[in-house]
Design a protein around this motif. Structure first.
Motif, PDB file in Angstrom:
ATOM      1  N   GLY A  89       4.527   1.078  -1.072  1.00  0.00           N
ATOM      2  CA  GLY A  89       4.333   2.526  -1.122  1.00  0.00           C
ATOM      3  C   GLY A  89       2.916   2.875  -0.680  1.00  0.00           C
ATOM      4  N   THR A  90       2.654   4.144  -0.490  1.00  0.00           N
ATOM      5  CA  THR A  90       1.391   4.571   0.116  1.00  0.00           C
ATOM      6  C   THR A  90       0.160   4.079  -0.641  1.00  0.00           C
ATOM      7  N   ALA A  91       0.141   4.291  -1.957  1.00  0.00           N
ATOM      8  CA  ALA A  91      -1.049   3.897  -2.735  1.00  0.00           C
ATOM      9  C   ALA A  91      -1.300   2.392  -2.619  1.00  0.00           C
ATOM     10  N   CYS A  92      -0.243   1.621  -2.659  1.00  0.00           N
ATOM     11  CA  CYS A  92      -0.396   0.164  -2.556  1.00  0.00           C
ATOM     12  C   CYS A  92      -0.746  -0.238  -1.133  1.00  0.00           C
ATOM     13  N   CYS A 128       7.572   2.623  -3.656  1.00  0.00           N
ATOM     14  CA  CYS A 128       6.762   2.889  -4.855  1.00  0.00           C
ATOM     15  C   CYS A 128       7.562   2.641  -6.133  1.00  0.00           C
ATOM     16  N   ILE A 129       6.980   1.871  -7.021  1.00  0.00           N
ATOM     17  CA  ILE A 129       7.686   1.596  -8.283  1.00  0.00           C
ATOM     18  C   ILE A 129       7.152   2.484  -9.414  1.00  0.00           C
ATOM     19  N   GLY A 130       6.288   3.436  -9.055  1.00  0.00           N
ATOM     20  CA  GLY A 130       5.806   4.395 -10.045  1.00  0.00           C
ATOM     21  C   GLY A 130       4.653   3.900 -10.885  1.00  0.00           C
ATOM     22  N   ALA A 131       3.949   2.893 -10.388  1.00  0.00           N
ATOM     23  CA  ALA A 131       2.782   2.375 -11.119  1.00  0.00           C
ATOM     24  C   ALA A 131       1.551   2.451 -10.209  1.00  0.00           C
ATOM     25  N   CYS A 132       1.425   3.579  -9.504  1.00  0.00           N
ATOM     26  CA  CYS A 132       0.380   3.709  -8.465  1.00  0.00           C
ATOM     27  C   CYS A 132      -1.028   3.522  -9.025  1.00  0.00           C
ATOM     28  N   VAL A 137       0.417  -3.267  -6.310  1.00  0.00           N
ATOM     29  CA  VAL A 137       1.271  -3.828  -7.357  1.00  0.00           C
ATOM     30  C   VAL A 137       2.251  -4.860  -6.790  1.00  0.00           C
TER      31      VAL A 137
END
Ligand code: FES
Length: 167
Positions: A89-92, A128-132, A137
């Motif tokens: 995901g973007t943050a990762c 994204c797994i929602g742990a940004c 992650v």
């Protein structure tokens, strides 16, 4: 590589699965819960199960593949005993998910989405797994590892030797 699905060894599970197929076969969107059940039950969707679905639900196998490939949770290859998911995901991604993925792939000699021929490790990129807040992650089996650095991947892998698989 080809993975053999042992129909004989899964006889009872297949009988249970048939009941699920029959329960949903008349429903317009019945294919999704059936695919979900197959994925949960067998860990992936074997070709023999697609053929069974096609026969029981009176659908073309190609249609089942088309639907299943649209959803990232469905897979046609079995996962390894140790399942590695790198969040892309973007943050990762901006915090180095690509480097982490490359390092895992290099050390395991696998490509994203592959399972080793010995069935020990599998690796995939996931959304994204929602742990940004913990980015980047990595999830290994059910363990979430946050703030992972590519330089730590080797040590992380050592925490998951195939002899001592964490559930
Ligand atoms: S982008 Fe990786 S946890 Fe959200």
């Amino acid at each position: 590589m080809a993975f053999e699905f042992d129909v004989e060894a899964h006889k009872e599970e297949i009988e249970e699965f048939k009941k699920v197929v029959r329960r949903h076969k008349k429903s317009r969107n019945g294919i999704l819960p059936v695919l979900q059940d197959a994925q949960n039950r067998f860990g992936y969707i074997p070709e023999a199960i697609v053929d069974l679905m096609a026969y029981e639900m009176e659908l073309f196998s190609s249609y089942i593949y088309e639907v299943a490939t649209f959803y990232s949770q469905f897979t046609f290859i079995p996962k390894g005993k140790i399942r590695i998911s790198v969040c892309t995901g973007t943050a990762c991604y901006v915090k180095g998910a690509n480097e982490i993925m490359n390092e895992f792939c290099h050390l395991l000699n696998l490509k994203p989405g592959e399972t080793g021929s010995d069935g020990n490790y599998s690796i995939q990129g996931v959304r994204c797994i929602g742990a940004c807040g913990l980015a980047p992650v990595v999830v290994i089996n059910n363990d979430i590892h946050g703030n992972v650095k590519a330089s730590e991947v080797e040590a992380l892998l050592k925490e998951y030797p195939v002899e001592e698989v964490k559930a």
